[in-house]
Each structure stands twice: as structure tokens, then as C-alpha cells.
Motif scaffolding. Sequence first.
Motif, PDB file in Angstrom:
ATOM      1  N   ASP A   2      -7.911   2.212   4.825  1.00  0.00           N
ATOM      2  CA  ASP A   2      -7.590   2.119   3.406  1.00  0.00           C
ATOM      3  C   ASP A   2      -6.634   0.967   3.151  1.00  0.00           C
ATOM      4  N   ASN A  28      -8.623  -2.323   3.085  1.00  0.00           N
ATOM      5  CA  ASN A  28      -9.449  -2.405   1.880  1.00  0.00           C
ATOM      6  C   ASN A  28      -8.602  -2.665   0.638  1.00  0.00           C
ATOM      7  N   GLU A  29      -7.485  -1.947   0.533  1.00  0.00           N
ATOM      8  CA  GLU A  29      -6.606  -2.126  -0.620  1.00  0.00           C
ATOM      9  C   GLU A  29      -5.956  -3.508  -0.622  1.00  0.00           C
ATOM     10  N   PRO A  70       0.179   5.076   5.633  1.00  0.00           N
ATOM     11  CA  PRO A  70      -1.157   5.221   5.060  1.00  0.00           C
ATOM     12  C   PRO A  70      -2.235   4.982   6.102  1.00  0.00           C
ATOM     13  N   ILE A 106       0.851  -1.192   0.000  1.00  0.00           N
ATOM     14  CA  ILE A 106       0.000   0.000   0.000  1.00  0.00           C
ATOM     15  C   ILE A 106       0.886   1.241   0.000  1.00  0.00           C
ATOM     16  N   PRO A 131       0.323   8.069   0.873  1.00  0.00           N
ATOM     17  CA  PRO A 131      -0.288   9.166   0.108  1.00  0.00           C
ATOM     18  C   PRO A 131       0.791  10.112  -0.421  1.00  0.00           C
TER      19      PRO A 131
END
Length: 345
Positions: free
Chosen positions: A79, A82-83, A75, A59, A62
Amino acid sequence: MTESSIIPVFDGHNDVLLRLRRGGLNSVDAFLNGEAAGHIDLPRARRGGLAGGLCAIFIPSPDQPKPGNADFATPAQPDALNETLAMARLLLAIEARSQGAVKVCRSAADIRRSIAEGQFAAVFHIEGAEAVAADLDALYVLHQAGLRTLGPVWSRPNVFAYGVPFRFPSTPDIGPGLTDAGKDLIRACNELRIMIDLSHMNEQGFWDIAKLSNAPLVASHSNAHAISPHSRNLTDKQLDAIRDTGGLVGINFGVLFLRDDGIRNTDTPLEVLVRHVAYIAERIGIEHVALGSDFDGTTIPAALGDAGGLPKLIDALRAHGFDAPSLAKIAHQNWLRVLEQTWGG
């Protein structure tokens, strides 16, 4: 067909799932049928003798900068989970649509069988455990879904440890070691027989894991610090510890971690990569060095190009003096031995 092209390569690290994630499920057919982008798809894997490898779920941070001398932010945890699930679904979809050409392997026996049958042997790997909270609930569920190897950190801090930033020149001795949650994570990985990947771990975290873990120490895609003084590379003392546990080092093809000047230059001869293989083999033994390309995750030598160019690397290793038994160990046998020892079959 050259002799080199028939040596199957099992690779310790690729980031193809992150690349494919940008295209969603539509990218599955591109992987299976071939495409111009990236380093790996199924046709290029077959052409290069790439029989399988650890398929990382990573992941990005950002607004992540390119890794030069850089520190990274963590991160958002929701998220990340989910990723992670989205990329795991991609891997399973590749297997389901491949008509038997790709197998998600959960044991060393699965990998051996897949190589023998000409399937691409994919292993579900997580690079940076941001998807897992300190309660470790997700770890147990992901293991049931096929997770078999895990790097507690990428090159940034999380709730488990402090990843080593990208710095050159630098030692890997940057920052603190495992947190209490990180120690729990290592114990749980040992319990579940999930391989622990030490690449991206800083030096204190490395030694904390060496003290806690009962499994072979493995750095899936790292190189020799004595040749390239990058913070991501392994010191001689770390190499010795890996040898002493029966572990291994997968050589990273990234030019940032190969060169002695730290420059991102694709005009890097394959002999520089071979030099890392030879150094580690001489330092800790041929049984403890393998390949960990970092395909689709880093800048590699133009002379190699992509997965289809692996026979050129095998030829370069042969030209250096590695004989056929040694080439087989480097290409796949050492990975199979360590995974079998870690997973129990």
C-alpha cells in the motif's frame, strides 16, 4: 505592498499532497485555483510569498491517532508504494496543468530559476521510506522520477530505522538506530545525492546517520528541544552536529513542537516561533536556520493561519531584530545553499 511580502520563502516541509490525495486528481484544480481547506494552494502561496518547498509524500498508519503522546504502527508495504506513486502522480499533474505556474525542481538551479520567474518550486520528498524495500530498487526508480529528498522514517519503525514517537516531555533518545538495511539506504542516498532528512529520526538513528553520511545534516521541520522538550525536537548536541556539517534546521510551525507546555493550542503567539529561530541562530549561526512549516500536516498558530500569512512571520522576525540579509537567509538562501551542496548544483 509591504517589504515583508516581497521576500520569497522556500519552505522545508509541507503535506499538501496527502491532503489532496483524498480528492484524487479532481483536487489538482482546487490547488491551482484556490480552496478553503488546508494551509496551501497556489493563490495563498502567491499571496504569502511562498515560492516553493519540499512537498512530502507521507503514508498514514492505519487508524492513525492524532499525534499527542503516541506510538504508531507501520503501514503495509505494498500500500505504501502504491500510495507513494499516486501522490507523485498528483504532483506531476499539478505541474502539467499549471500552465507554467508550478515547476517540479530536480536541481538547485531549477529552484533558483523558478523563484526568479515566479513559479512555485516544488521538490519531490518522501517522509518515511515505507515505499522502498530493503533491496532499494524502488529508490533508484523514484530518483529517476524526480525524488530528491527523503526522510528514512516517520515517527514509527520500518525496515530502515526506528522513528521517534511523539512524547512530551521526552528526550529523542528512544529506541535503536539504523538497521543494516538503513545503513545501505543512507549510502545509496549519498550515492544518488538525495538529501537525507533527519526530522522524525530518533537520537540513535541521528548519530548513526551523522557517522555514515558525507552530506550536510538536515532536519527539515524540527525545533529546539531546549525550548520545547518534545521528543521530535533537537538537542543542543544535535544542533551542534548539524552546524559542523554545514547543514540546517527548518523551523516547524506546529504548536506541539513550539510550546514549552506541549499543549495543542492555536492561540500561540508568533513570538514563540521566533524564539526557536533566534535560539538556533544564536546557538549554531544564522546560516543554519530556515523554515520547515509542516503546512497541511500539523496544527499551526492561528495568528499565521495559512501560507498567506507568511508575511506576518517575516514581520515578527524583523521586529525581533533580524536584518534584511538575515531574513533572506532564513526565508530561502540557506535552503538553496544546502540543497546545492547536497545535490551538486
